[in-house]
Design a protein around this motif. Sequence first.
Motif, PDB file in Angstrom:
ATOM      1  N   VAL A 174      62.193  13.644 -12.100  1.00  0.00           N
ATOM      2  CA  VAL A 174      61.123  12.998 -12.861  1.00  0.00           C
ATOM      3  C   VAL A 174      60.529  11.843 -12.061  1.00  0.00           C
ATOM      4  CG1 VAL A 174      62.069  13.558 -15.145  1.00  0.00           C
ATOM      5  CG2 VAL A 174      62.677  11.417 -14.062  1.00  0.00           C
ATOM      6  N   THR A 175      59.279  11.555 -12.365  1.00  0.00           N
ATOM      7  CA  THR A 175      58.644  10.321 -11.906  1.00  0.00           C
ATOM      8  C   THR A 175      58.365   9.499 -13.152  1.00  0.00           C
ATOM      9  OG1 THR A 175      57.673  11.371  -9.970  1.00  0.00           O
ATOM     10  CG2 THR A 175      56.672   9.299 -10.720  1.00  0.00           C
ATOM     11  N   ILE A 176      58.938   8.331 -13.208  1.00  0.00           N
ATOM     12  CA  ILE A 176      58.854   7.477 -14.384  1.00  0.00           C
ATOM     13  C   ILE A 176      57.904   6.334 -14.090  1.00  0.00           C
ATOM     14  CG2 ILE A 176      60.189   6.006 -15.949  1.00  0.00           C
ATOM     15  CD1 ILE A 176      62.679   7.636 -15.047  1.00  0.00           C
ATOM     16  N   ASP A 177      56.926   6.148 -14.980  1.00  0.00           N
ATOM     17  CA  ASP A 177      56.004   5.023 -14.880  1.00  0.00           C
ATOM     18  C   ASP A 177      56.478   3.945 -15.845  1.00  0.00           C
ATOM     19  OD1 ASP A 177      54.323   6.265 -13.012  1.00  0.00           O
ATOM     20  OD2 ASP A 177      53.293   7.360 -14.597  1.00  0.00           O
ATOM     21  N   ILE A 178      56.905   2.826 -15.301  1.00  0.00           N
ATOM     22  CA  ILE A 178      57.476   1.745 -16.104  1.00  0.00           C
ATOM     23  C   ILE A 178      56.506   0.576 -16.134  1.00  0.00           C
ATOM     24  CG2 ILE A 178      59.395   0.123 -16.308  1.00  0.00           C
ATOM     25  CD1 ILE A 178      61.028   2.234 -14.698  1.00  0.00           C
ATOM     26  N   THR A 179      56.165   0.138 -17.337  1.00  0.00           N
ATOM     27  CA  THR A 179      55.315  -1.033 -17.507  1.00  0.00           C
ATOM     28  C   THR A 179      56.194  -2.254 -17.694  1.00  0.00           C
ATOM     29  OG1 THR A 179      53.595   0.304 -18.562  1.00  0.00           O
ATOM     30  CG2 THR A 179      53.496  -2.082 -18.909  1.00  0.00           C
ATOM     31  N   ILE A 180      55.986  -3.247 -16.853  1.00  0.00           N
ATOM     32  CA  ILE A 180      56.736  -4.499 -16.973  1.00  0.00           C
ATOM     33  C   ILE A 180      55.832  -5.500 -17.697  1.00  0.00           C
ATOM     34  CG2 ILE A 180      57.931  -6.336 -15.751  1.00  0.00           C
ATOM     35  CD1 ILE A 180      58.404  -4.307 -13.489  1.00  0.00           C
ATOM     36  N   PRO A 181      56.213  -5.889 -18.910  1.00  0.00           N
ATOM     37  CA  PRO A 181      55.349  -6.761 -19.701  1.00  0.00           C
ATOM     38  C   PRO A 181      55.260  -8.177 -19.133  1.00  0.00           C
ATOM     39  CG  PRO A 181      57.413  -6.367 -20.846  1.00  0.00           C
ATOM     40  CD  PRO A 181      57.433  -5.515 -19.617  1.00  0.00           C
ATOM     41  N   SER A 182      54.192  -8.829 -19.481  1.00  0.00           N
ATOM     42  CA  SER A 182      53.926 -10.178 -18.992  1.00  0.00           C
ATOM     43  C   SER A 182      55.065 -11.139 -19.306  1.00  0.00           C
ATOM     44  CB  SER A 182      52.616 -10.686 -19.595  1.00  0.00           C
ATOM     45  OG  SER A 182      52.305 -11.957 -19.099  1.00  0.00           O
ATOM     46  N   HIS A 183      55.628 -11.040 -20.511  1.00  0.00           N
ATOM     47  CA  HIS A 183      56.695 -11.986 -20.869  1.00  0.00           C
ATOM     48  C   HIS A 183      57.950 -11.786 -20.014  1.00  0.00           C
ATOM     49  CE1 HIS A 183      57.695  -8.575 -23.558  1.00  0.00           C
ATOM     50  NE2 HIS A 183      58.934  -8.959 -23.371  1.00  0.00           N
ATOM     51  N   ALA A 184      58.153 -10.593 -19.452  1.00  0.00           N
ATOM     52  CA  ALA A 184      59.291 -10.382 -18.549  1.00  0.00           C
ATOM     53  C   ALA A 184      59.094 -11.175 -17.253  1.00  0.00           C
ATOM     54  CB  ALA A 184      59.462  -8.900 -18.242  1.00  0.00           C
ATOM     55  N   PHE A 185      57.852 -11.221 -16.775  1.00  0.00           N
ATOM     56  CA  PHE A 185      57.558 -12.026 -15.585  1.00  0.00           C
ATOM     57  C   PHE A 185      57.857 -13.497 -15.852  1.00  0.00           C
ATOM     58  CE2 PHE A 185      55.423  -8.240 -14.266  1.00  0.00           C
ATOM     59  CZ  PHE A 185      55.369  -8.301 -12.884  1.00  0.00           C
ATOM     60  N   ASP A 186      57.457 -13.975 -17.031  1.00  0.00           N
ATOM     61  CA  ASP A 186      57.694 -15.375 -17.380  1.00  0.00           C
ATOM     62  C   ASP A 186      59.190 -15.663 -17.510  1.00  0.00           C
ATOM     63  OD1 ASP A 186      54.943 -15.747 -17.469  1.00  0.00           O
ATOM     64  OD2 ASP A 186      54.832 -15.420 -19.640  1.00  0.00           O
ATOM     65  N   TYR A 187      59.903 -14.806 -18.216  1.00  0.00           N
ATOM     66  CA  TYR A 187      61.325 -15.024 -18.471  1.00  0.00           C
ATOM     67  C   TYR A 187      62.144 -14.978 -17.181  1.00  0.00           C
ATOM     68  CZ  TYR A 187      65.951 -14.561 -20.525  1.00  0.00           C
ATOM     69  OH  TYR A 187      67.272 -14.743 -20.850  1.00  0.00           O
ATOM     70  N   LEU A 188      61.797 -14.038 -16.284  1.00  0.00           N
ATOM     71  CA  LEU A 188      62.545 -13.861 -15.038  1.00  0.00           C
ATOM     72  C   LEU A 188      61.981 -14.661 -13.863  1.00  0.00           C
ATOM     73  CD1 LEU A 188      63.057 -10.006 -15.317  1.00  0.00           C
ATOM     74  CD2 LEU A 188      64.785 -11.782 -15.685  1.00  0.00           C
ATOM     75  N   ASN A 189      60.910 -15.419 -14.122  1.00  0.00           N
ATOM     76  CA  ASN A 189      60.236 -16.190 -13.074  1.00  0.00           C
ATOM     77  C   ASN A 189      59.814 -15.313 -11.900  1.00  0.00           C
ATOM     78  OD1 ASN A 189      60.445 -18.734 -14.383  1.00  0.00           O
ATOM     79  ND2 ASN A 189      62.586 -18.821 -13.773  1.00  0.00           N
ATOM     80  N   LEU A 190      59.237 -14.142 -12.212  1.00  0.00           N
ATOM     81  CA  LEU A 190      58.755 -13.220 -11.181  1.00  0.00           C
ATOM     82  C   LEU A 190      57.316 -13.527 -10.829  1.00  0.00           C
ATOM     83  CD1 LEU A 190      60.102  -9.793 -12.498  1.00  0.00           C
ATOM     84  CD2 LEU A 190      61.029 -11.175 -10.632  1.00  0.00           C
ATOM     85  N   LEU A 191      56.976 -13.287  -9.588  1.00  0.00           N
ATOM     86  CA  LEU A 191      55.596 -13.399  -9.134  1.00  0.00           C
ATOM     87  C   LEU A 191      54.988 -12.007  -9.065  1.00  0.00           C
ATOM     88  CD1 LEU A 191      56.103 -15.891  -6.174  1.00  0.00           C
ATOM     89  CD2 LEU A 191      55.341 -16.419  -8.496  1.00  0.00           C
ATOM     90  N   GLU A 192      53.687 -11.914  -9.239  1.00  0.00           N
ATOM     91  CA  GLU A 192      52.985 -10.653  -9.048  1.00  0.00           C
ATOM     92  C   GLU A 192      52.778 -10.469  -7.547  1.00  0.00           C
ATOM     93  OE1 GLU A 192      50.037  -9.670 -12.503  1.00  0.00           O
ATOM     94  OE2 GLU A 192      49.731 -11.756 -11.870  1.00  0.00           O
ATOM     95  N   LYS A 193      53.518  -9.510  -6.983  1.00  0.00           N
ATOM     96  CA  LYS A 193      53.434  -9.297  -5.547  1.00  0.00           C
ATOM     97  C   LYS A 193      54.210  -8.037  -5.173  1.00  0.00           C
ATOM     98  CE  LYS A 193      57.450 -11.807  -3.822  1.00  0.00           C
ATOM     99  NZ  LYS A 193      57.890 -12.707  -2.781  1.00  0.00           N
ATOM    100  N   ALA A 194      54.175  -7.705  -3.890  1.00  0.00           N
ATOM    101  CA  ALA A 194      54.987  -6.608  -3.361  1.00  0.00           C
ATOM    102  C   ALA A 194      56.342  -7.180  -2.964  1.00  0.00           C
ATOM    103  CB  ALA A 194      54.303  -5.963  -2.166  1.00  0.00           C
ATOM    104  N   TYR A 195      57.382  -6.604  -3.516  1.00  0.00           N
ATOM    105  CA  TYR A 195      58.745  -7.029  -3.220  1.00  0.00           C
ATOM    106  C   TYR A 195      59.403  -6.025  -2.285  1.00  0.00           C
ATOM    107  CZ  TYR A 195      58.634 -10.432  -7.037  1.00  0.00           C
ATOM    108  OH  TYR A 195      58.343 -11.500  -7.850  1.00  0.00           O
TER     109      TYR A 195
END
Length: 70
Positions: free
Chosen positions: A14-35
Motif C-alpha cells: 500500500v501507499t498511505i497518504d498521511i495528513t499531519i494536522p497543524s496542531h501536531a506541528f505546534d505540539y511537537l515543535n516541528l518546522l515545515e521543511k524537508a527532513y
Amino acid sequence: ETLFVVANFADVPVTIDITIPSHAFDYLNLLEKAYKAVDLLSGTQTSLVLMRDQQVSIALPPRGAVVYKF
C-alpha cells in the motif's frame, strides 16, 4: 528527535497518504521543511517533506512498517 511510525497490516502493498494536522506541528515543535529521516527498522535513509495539513506519502510492503527518526 521525532519518531514517525507507519504500519501496513494488509496482505498487499500500500501507499498511505498521511495528513499531519497543524496542531501536531505546534505540539511537537516541528518546522515545515524537508527532513532527513532514517528508518530504524531497515537503516534506509529518506527525505520526508512535512507541511501543515498536507499529506506525506509512505509506500509499504505487505505487513510492513517503518519507524522514521528525524
